[in-house]
Write a protein that holds these residues in place. Sequence first.
Motif, mmCIF file in Angstrom:
data_model
loop_
_atom_site.group_PDB
_atom_site.id
_atom_site.type_symbol
_atom_site.label_atom_id
_atom_site.label_comp_id
_atom_site.label_asym_id
_atom_site.label_seq_id
_atom_site.Cartn_x
_atom_site.Cartn_y
_atom_site.Cartn_z
ATOM 1 N N THR A 1 23.533 46.865 -2.326
ATOM 2 C CA THR A 1 23.117 47.694 -3.461
ATOM 3 C C THR A 1 24.343 48.072 -4.293
ATOM 4 O OG1 THR A 1 23.359 49.784 -2.242
ATOM 5 C CG2 THR A 1 21.241 48.620 -2.054
ATOM 6 N N PRO A 2 24.149 48.563 -5.522
ATOM 7 C CA PRO A 2 25.309 48.930 -6.355
ATOM 8 C C PRO A 2 26.212 49.990 -5.730
ATOM 9 C CG PRO A 2 23.328 48.758 -7.707
ATOM 10 C CD PRO A 2 22.879 48.646 -6.279
ATOM 11 N N ASP A 3 25.662 50.842 -4.879
ATOM 12 C CA ASP A 3 26.467 51.914 -4.276
ATOM 13 C C ASP A 3 27.134 51.494 -2.968
ATOM 14 O OD1 ASP A 3 25.690 53.627 -6.326
ATOM 15 O OD2 ASP A 3 23.904 54.291 -5.238
ATOM 16 N N ASP A 4 26.870 50.295 -2.491
ATOM 17 C CA ASP A 4 27.401 49.855 -1.196
ATOM 18 C C ASP A 4 28.875 49.496 -1.276
ATOM 19 O OD1 ASP A 4 25.261 50.180 0.480
ATOM 20 O OD2 ASP A 4 24.481 48.154 0.224
ATOM 21 N N THR A 5 29.583 49.766 -0.174
ATOM 22 C CA THR A 5 30.921 49.221 0.062
ATOM 23 C C THR A 5 30.889 48.534 1.422
ATOM 24 O OG1 THR A 5 31.753 51.226 1.164
ATOM 25 C CG2 THR A 5 32.006 51.092 -1.243
ATOM 26 N N LEU A 6 31.792 47.609 1.634
ATOM 27 C CA LEU A 6 31.788 46.887 2.901
ATOM 28 C C LEU A 6 32.102 47.836 4.057
ATOM 29 C CD1 LEU A 6 31.269 43.988 3.777
ATOM 30 C CD2 LEU A 6 33.729 43.625 3.884
ATOM 31 N N MET B 1 46.098 39.196 0.693
ATOM 32 C CA MET B 1 46.343 39.030 2.135
ATOM 33 C C MET B 1 45.363 38.011 2.692
ATOM 34 S SD MET B 1 46.119 41.869 5.186
ATOM 35 C CE MET B 1 47.472 42.799 4.474
ATOM 36 N N GLN B 2 45.842 37.077 3.429
ATOM 37 C CA GLN B 2 44.985 36.057 4.012
ATOM 38 C C GLN B 2 44.339 36.578 5.276
ATOM 39 O OE1 GLN B 2 44.243 33.090 2.787
ATOM 40 N NE2 GLN B 2 45.438 33.495 0.951
ATOM 41 N N HIS B 3 43.044 36.393 5.406
ATOM 42 C CA HIS B 3 42.306 36.829 6.593
ATOM 43 C C HIS B 3 42.002 35.637 7.464
ATOM 44 C CE1 HIS B 3 41.537 40.984 5.235
ATOM 45 N NE2 HIS B 3 41.606 40.421 4.038
ATOM 46 N N THR C 1 29.534 48.678 13.202
ATOM 47 C CA THR C 1 30.405 47.539 13.448
ATOM 48 C C THR C 1 31.717 47.776 12.716
ATOM 49 O OG1 THR C 1 30.567 45.119 13.392
ATOM 50 C CG2 THR C 1 29.505 46.184 11.499
ATOM 51 N N THR C 2 32.581 46.788 12.650
ATOM 52 C CA THR C 2 33.882 46.968 12.029
ATOM 53 C C THR C 2 33.979 46.150 10.751
ATOM 54 O OG1 THR C 2 34.901 45.129 13.242
ATOM 55 C CG2 THR C 2 34.943 47.306 14.281
ATOM 56 N N LEU C 3 34.877 46.579 9.881
ATOM 57 C CA LEU C 3 35.124 45.850 8.640
ATOM 58 C C LEU C 3 35.597 44.435 8.935
ATOM 59 C CD1 LEU C 3 35.244 46.279 5.505
ATOM 60 C CD2 LEU C 3 37.644 46.823 5.806
ATOM 61 N N THR C 4 36.467 44.300 9.930
ATOM 62 C CA THR C 4 36.996 42.982 10.284
ATOM 63 C C THR C 4 35.895 42.059 10.774
ATOM 64 O OG1 THR C 4 39.111 43.989 10.897
ATOM 65 C CG2 THR C 4 38.675 41.782 11.724
ATOM 66 N N SER D 1 37.449 42.318 0.940
ATOM 67 C CA SER D 1 36.325 43.217 1.203
ATOM 68 C C SER D 1 35.485 43.481 -0.046
ATOM 69 C CB SER D 1 36.836 44.550 1.765
ATOM 70 O OG SER D 1 37.710 45.172 0.841
ATOM 71 N N ALA D 2 35.751 42.775 -1.130
ATOM 72 C CA ALA D 2 35.006 42.988 -2.374
ATOM 73 C C ALA D 2 33.593 42.423 -2.254
ATOM 74 C CB ALA D 2 35.740 42.328 -3.539
ATOM 75 N N ILE D 3 32.604 43.216 -2.623
ATOM 76 C CA ILE D 3 31.209 42.775 -2.621
ATOM 77 C C ILE D 3 30.564 43.197 -3.931
ATOM 78 C CG2 ILE D 3 30.881 42.767 -0.121
ATOM 79 C CD1 ILE D 3 29.691 45.546 -0.324
ATOM 80 N N LYS D 4 29.451 42.540 -4.276
ATOM 81 C CA LYS D 4 28.720 42.855 -5.495
ATOM 82 C C LYS D 4 27.268 43.141 -5.156
ATOM 83 C CE LYS D 4 31.550 39.867 -8.492
ATOM 84 N NZ LYS D 4 31.518 38.698 -9.413
#
Length: 607
Positions: free
Chosen positions: A182-187, A1-3, A196-199, A210-213
Amino acid sequence: MQHPKPCCKTQTFIFLWVLSNVLLLATSKSTIEPCSNSDSCNALLGYKVYTELKVSEVASLFQVDPIAILTANAIDISYPDVENHILPSQLFLKIPIMCSCVDGIRKSVSTHYKTRPSDTLASIADSMYSGLVSADQIREANSISDPSVLDVGQTLVVPLPCTCFNGTDNLLPAIYLSHVVTPDDTLAGIAARYSTTLTDLMNVNAMGSSAIKAADILAIPLPACASNFPSYASDYGLIVPNGSYAITASHCLQCSCGPGSLNLYCEPASLAVSCSSMQCKNSNLMVGNITAQQTSAGCNVSSCNYAMASVPSKLYADDVSLLMVLLDTNPFFWSSSSLPFSKYLSHVLTFLNSILLLNQLNQVVVIATGYSSCSYIYDSASAPGQGSDQGRMPALCSHLLKKLEEFVAKDEQLLKEGSAEGIPSSLLSGSLSMALCYIQKVFRSGPQHPHPRILCLQGSSDGPEQYVAIMNAIFSAQRSMVPIDSCYMGSNNSAFLQQASYITGGVYLKPQQPDGLLQYLTTVFATDLHSRAFLQLPKSAGVDFRASCFCHKKTIDTGYICSVCLSIFCKHHKKCSTCGSVFGQAQSEVPSTTNKKRKSSEPLLVS
């Protein structure tokens, strides 16, 4: 999906990919803000203390004022010898820094580190500075040809990440924090942590997904209070994150932000330093003082503010409230409740009277929330008979009860005309929207207004079909700095109201003894926003941020989202029950093909 890319930023965001772990062949990314001028801004670093350290030791590591670290983290500085207070290992701190424009990008280069025996570039980057900088970045900043050889006592420049983005986020004042993933983080978890919001996070960091490392560095916008100090002032451009304070003017003034509004409030600091006069010219007011005088035209409010003349205040005073009460009148709930509706209403009326008696400038607005509709039933600002010569307020009882009776009759008629299907929940999304609209109307009605807050007196179960609308209202309240308090009287906790109170900074309470409702209301919810900073109120604990499916109202870890209306389902359906969109096959059932276009709407599988 394009953001879509953010439209509010005036600069283009790019990502700089750097090598952070050669053995694992993992790359981390950091948000970089290009720049072309020599200005600077206040910024924050998210830092974890690598071992037990004194406040002064952390300050020395970043070359910042120890008091600035304490105030940025809302730590009381009135204790003696507070700079030598020992901070525990792994404590998370916000470190204030100045963000400059260097070599065409935003970064801070004012931090220097003197090497010690056994130091390596990797240990300095990953341990000392908690991953905020990489070994390669330190090597390049100091033109080190052989990173394996470091001289003891060598002074290294430590380039630290930061962003300014004009000090705004969605046109509101903001200060940006650099957060190390951190390894346990999600966006989504990071967004909830920083309210705040994900967007918004995806827009600020120009993310396509929303993928992060782990080791990624994200720019997090934090709501803040911007100062309007004159350009000749030494603290020109001061910006204070919401929920914290700053010591300025040579440690003479303490400027606080929030939690009720984004208006900077300055008063004399408690530090024992020599300061000039704190009294405004041609006035007997000291800095931070506010006076109110009743006139024929209303209330004339004056305040003594730092670096400004005595001017009318935007707010009446710190302890004046606009209380929006959402009253649940759902007959399905009250027909089975252990607390009779008449007794419940008696508690609420007494509570509302107490709010009006606490301050003559307080305002109360009541919105009835029924099964099929919602409506304004009382507004103390326009109710007849208020402030009579006898000192009584008959309007609250008579006017409210009359309007409530009319509303209940109308709501029952609408219920008979329709059909009660599914969960008999109240129209909470509608009443929240009406409350926020009223608050925005008050904001725009004149230069003076009280501090707004919303109190949900709810008993009905959550309506999963209202999930999207309620979450939109919650985030709207968060952006407007309007806390949502919740007093829930149902059998189980309300996930919607728990999230509403947690995200907006309100208070969630589920009374253990419904018969003592009045005591709960007066002790927890009668206090104004300014006084809450001095009280020990119930904390949000065990908030469940998982979504509820629209089909069975079950809390789910993995589900399907309609790509048209964002309804959530626990299993794949052929058709969306909310908007009627026809889905294709489930993701696991669709044959693997390349460049295959969708011919129908499909649910998105998320976890």
